[in-house]
Design a protein around this motif. Structure first.
Motif, PDB file in Angstrom:
ATOM      1  N   LEU A 193       5.196  52.221  11.106  1.00  0.00           N
ATOM      2  CA  LEU A 193       5.409  53.609  11.505  1.00  0.00           C
ATOM      3  C   LEU A 193       5.779  54.455  10.290  1.00  0.00           C
ATOM      4  CD1 LEU A 193       7.583  52.667  14.574  1.00  0.00           C
ATOM      5  CD2 LEU A 193       5.316  53.714  14.708  1.00  0.00           C
ATOM      6  N   PRO A 194       5.115  55.576  10.081  1.00  0.00           N
ATOM      7  CA  PRO A 194       5.490  56.443   8.963  1.00  0.00           C
ATOM      8  C   PRO A 194       6.816  57.147   9.245  1.00  0.00           C
ATOM      9  CG  PRO A 194       3.864  57.536  10.325  1.00  0.00           C
ATOM     10  CD  PRO A 194       4.043  56.134  10.887  1.00  0.00           C
ATOM     11  N   HIS A 195       7.418  57.667   8.200  1.00  0.00           N
ATOM     12  CA  HIS A 195       8.635  58.472   8.379  1.00  0.00           C
ATOM     13  C   HIS A 195       8.188  59.820   8.932  1.00  0.00           C
ATOM     14  CE1 HIS A 195      12.158  60.927   7.251  1.00  0.00           C
ATOM     15  NE2 HIS A 195      12.764  59.832   7.668  1.00  0.00           N
ATOM     16  N   ASP A 196       8.164  59.900  10.236  1.00  0.00           N
ATOM     17  CA  ASP A 196       7.604  61.058  10.925  1.00  0.00           C
ATOM     18  C   ASP A 196       8.356  61.216  12.247  1.00  0.00           C
ATOM     19  OD1 ASP A 196       5.698  62.338  12.949  1.00  0.00           O
ATOM     20  OD2 ASP A 196       4.511  62.541  11.116  1.00  0.00           O
ATOM     21  N   PRO A 197       8.679  62.442  12.641  1.00  0.00           N
ATOM     22  CA  PRO A 197       9.419  62.625  13.897  1.00  0.00           C
ATOM     23  C   PRO A 197       8.647  62.150  15.126  1.00  0.00           C
ATOM     24  CG  PRO A 197       8.731  64.746  13.009  1.00  0.00           C
ATOM     25  CD  PRO A 197       8.420  63.707  11.963  1.00  0.00           C
TER      26      PRO A 197
ATOM     27  N   LEU B 136      12.675  52.633  26.355  1.00  0.00           N
ATOM     28  CA  LEU B 136      13.877  53.402  26.027  1.00  0.00           C
ATOM     29  C   LEU B 136      14.580  52.833  24.800  1.00  0.00           C
ATOM     30  CD1 LEU B 136      16.129  55.495  26.628  1.00  0.00           C
ATOM     31  CD2 LEU B 136      17.147  53.743  28.113  1.00  0.00           C
ATOM     32  N   LEU B 137      14.846  51.531  24.795  1.00  0.00           N
ATOM     33  CA  LEU B 137      15.603  50.932  23.698  1.00  0.00           C
ATOM     34  C   LEU B 137      14.816  50.949  22.390  1.00  0.00           C
ATOM     35  CD1 LEU B 137      17.293  47.932  25.539  1.00  0.00           C
ATOM     36  CD2 LEU B 137      18.068  50.312  25.311  1.00  0.00           C
ATOM     37  N   THR B 138      13.511  50.734  22.470  1.00  0.00           N
ATOM     38  CA  THR B 138      12.668  50.825  21.272  1.00  0.00           C
ATOM     39  C   THR B 138      12.706  52.229  20.706  1.00  0.00           C
ATOM     40  OG1 THR B 138      11.205  49.096  22.097  1.00  0.00           O
ATOM     41  CG2 THR B 138      10.315  50.565  20.396  1.00  0.00           C
ATOM     42  N   SER B 139      12.606  53.212  21.574  1.00  0.00           N
ATOM     43  CA  SER B 139      12.643  54.609  21.141  1.00  0.00           C
ATOM     44  C   SER B 139      13.955  54.918  20.430  1.00  0.00           C
ATOM     45  CB  SER B 139      12.463  55.526  22.349  1.00  0.00           C
ATOM     46  OG  SER B 139      12.456  56.875  21.955  1.00  0.00           O
ATOM     47  N   GLU B 140      15.053  54.395  20.941  1.00  0.00           N
ATOM     48  CA  GLU B 140      16.359  54.641  20.314  1.00  0.00           C
ATOM     49  C   GLU B 140      16.418  54.043  18.909  1.00  0.00           C
ATOM     50  OE1 GLU B 140      18.602  56.647  21.347  1.00  0.00           O
ATOM     51  OE2 GLU B 140      17.818  57.005  23.345  1.00  0.00           O
ATOM     52  N   LEU B 141      15.963  52.809  18.744  1.00  0.00           N
ATOM     53  CA  LEU B 141      16.024  52.185  17.415  1.00  0.00           C
ATOM     54  C   LEU B 141      15.069  52.848  16.428  1.00  0.00           C
ATOM     55  CD1 LEU B 141      16.423  48.352  18.103  1.00  0.00           C
ATOM     56  CD2 LEU B 141      18.176  50.083  17.684  1.00  0.00           C
ATOM     57  N   VAL B 142      13.884  53.220  16.882  1.00  0.00           N
ATOM     58  CA  VAL B 142      12.928  53.895  15.994  1.00  0.00           C
ATOM     59  C   VAL B 142      13.445  55.285  15.619  1.00  0.00           C
ATOM     60  CG1 VAL B 142      10.591  54.848  15.812  1.00  0.00           C
ATOM     61  CG2 VAL B 142      10.941  52.556  16.762  1.00  0.00           C
ATOM     62  N   THR B 143      14.047  55.979  16.564  1.00  0.00           N
ATOM     63  CA  THR B 143      14.633  57.295  16.258  1.00  0.00           C
ATOM     64  C   THR B 143      15.744  57.159  15.223  1.00  0.00           C
ATOM     65  OG1 THR B 143      14.070  58.180  18.428  1.00  0.00           O
ATOM     66  CG2 THR B 143      15.856  59.281  17.245  1.00  0.00           C
ATOM     67  N   ASN B 144      16.602  56.146  15.377  1.00  0.00           N
ATOM     68  CA  ASN B 144      17.652  55.925  14.374  1.00  0.00           C
ATOM     69  C   ASN B 144      17.054  55.643  13.005  1.00  0.00           C
ATOM     70  OD1 ASN B 144      19.661  56.350  16.218  1.00  0.00           O
ATOM     71  ND2 ASN B 144      20.258  54.205  16.398  1.00  0.00           N
ATOM     72  N   ALA B 145      15.978  54.865  12.955  1.00  0.00           N
ATOM     73  CA  ALA B 145      15.322  54.580  11.678  1.00  0.00           C
ATOM     74  C   ALA B 145      14.827  55.878  11.039  1.00  0.00           C
ATOM     75  CB  ALA B 145      14.168  53.609  11.879  1.00  0.00           C
TER      76      ALA B 145
ATOM     77  N   ALA C 138       7.156  59.258  15.320  1.00  0.00           N
ATOM     78  CA  ALA C 138       7.110  57.795  15.304  1.00  0.00           C
ATOM     79  C   ALA C 138       7.674  57.189  16.584  1.00  0.00           C
ATOM     80  CB  ALA C 138       7.852  57.258  14.085  1.00  0.00           C
ATOM     81  N   ALA C 139       8.736  57.741  17.127  1.00  0.00           N
ATOM     82  CA  ALA C 139       9.320  57.201  18.360  1.00  0.00           C
ATOM     83  C   ALA C 139       8.331  57.313  19.518  1.00  0.00           C
ATOM     84  CB  ALA C 139      10.630  57.912  18.694  1.00  0.00           C
ATOM     85  N   ARG C 140       7.602  58.399  19.570  1.00  0.00           N
ATOM     86  CA  ARG C 140       6.602  58.569  20.639  1.00  0.00           C
ATOM     87  C   ARG C 140       5.483  57.541  20.493  1.00  0.00           C
ATOM     88  NH1 ARG C 140       1.756  61.836  21.358  1.00  0.00           N
ATOM     89  NH2 ARG C 140       1.428  62.086  23.594  1.00  0.00           N
TER      90      ARG C 140
END
Length: 151
Positions: A16-20, A48-57, A22-24
């Motif tokens: 996933l690139p550093h892009d807002p 849900l949990l994947t989205s949270e960890l990717v958003t934190n990244a 990425a969570a989607r």
């Protein structure tokens, strides 16, 4: 040599690139992979949990991230999110014995807070979780970390 995997195991990996967005992209990938393997009963929680960890990244690093889904058999799934920061947040930083006991629980975030619920949600909905830092390991400084959870 031939390797045979049980039919209920699979692995998917996504960079996933550093892009807002990425969570989607991660949520869409999780949904498609789990539906494709008939694991529909866990889609909402894993998404849900994947989205949270990717958003934190995305929020706490400046580099790319990677997502890995691994079906472990018997209905278990492990999701790992790698990012470029070696810092492991609590409770993912506990030693292996601490994770099983889930001894350090994060307190719920106030209802009016705009962020800060992600790791609390992982604790509430995952059966186990953990983290590994590669900052001081054989991969060298700044190689990042991997946070994972299982359902």
């Amino acid at each position: 040599m031939v390797t045979v995997a049980p039919p209920d195991t699979c692995t998917y990996a996504l960079r996933l690139p550093h892009d807002p967005r990425a969570a989607r992209v991660a949520r869409m990938t999780v949904r498609a992979a789990l539906h494709g393997h008939g694991m529909v009963e866990i889609v909402d929680v894993v998404e849900l949990l994947t989205s949270e960890l990717v958003t934190n990244a995305y929020l706490h690093t400046k580099g790319p991230a990677s997502l890995r889904l691994t079906a472990l058999g018997e209905g278990r799934l492990r999701v790992g999110v790698w990012d470029s920061s070696p810092h492991i947040p609590a409770p993912f930083d506990e030693p292996p014995g601490g994770r099983g006991a889930q001894s350090t629980l994060i307190k719920p975030t106030p209802a009016d807070a705009e962020s800060g619920r992600g790791l609390f949600l992982v604790q509430q909905y995952a059966t186990s979780w953990g983290g590994w830092s590669f900052g001081d390991g054989p991969l060298g400084r700044g190689a990042g970390k991997l946070l994972w959870f299982e359902v």
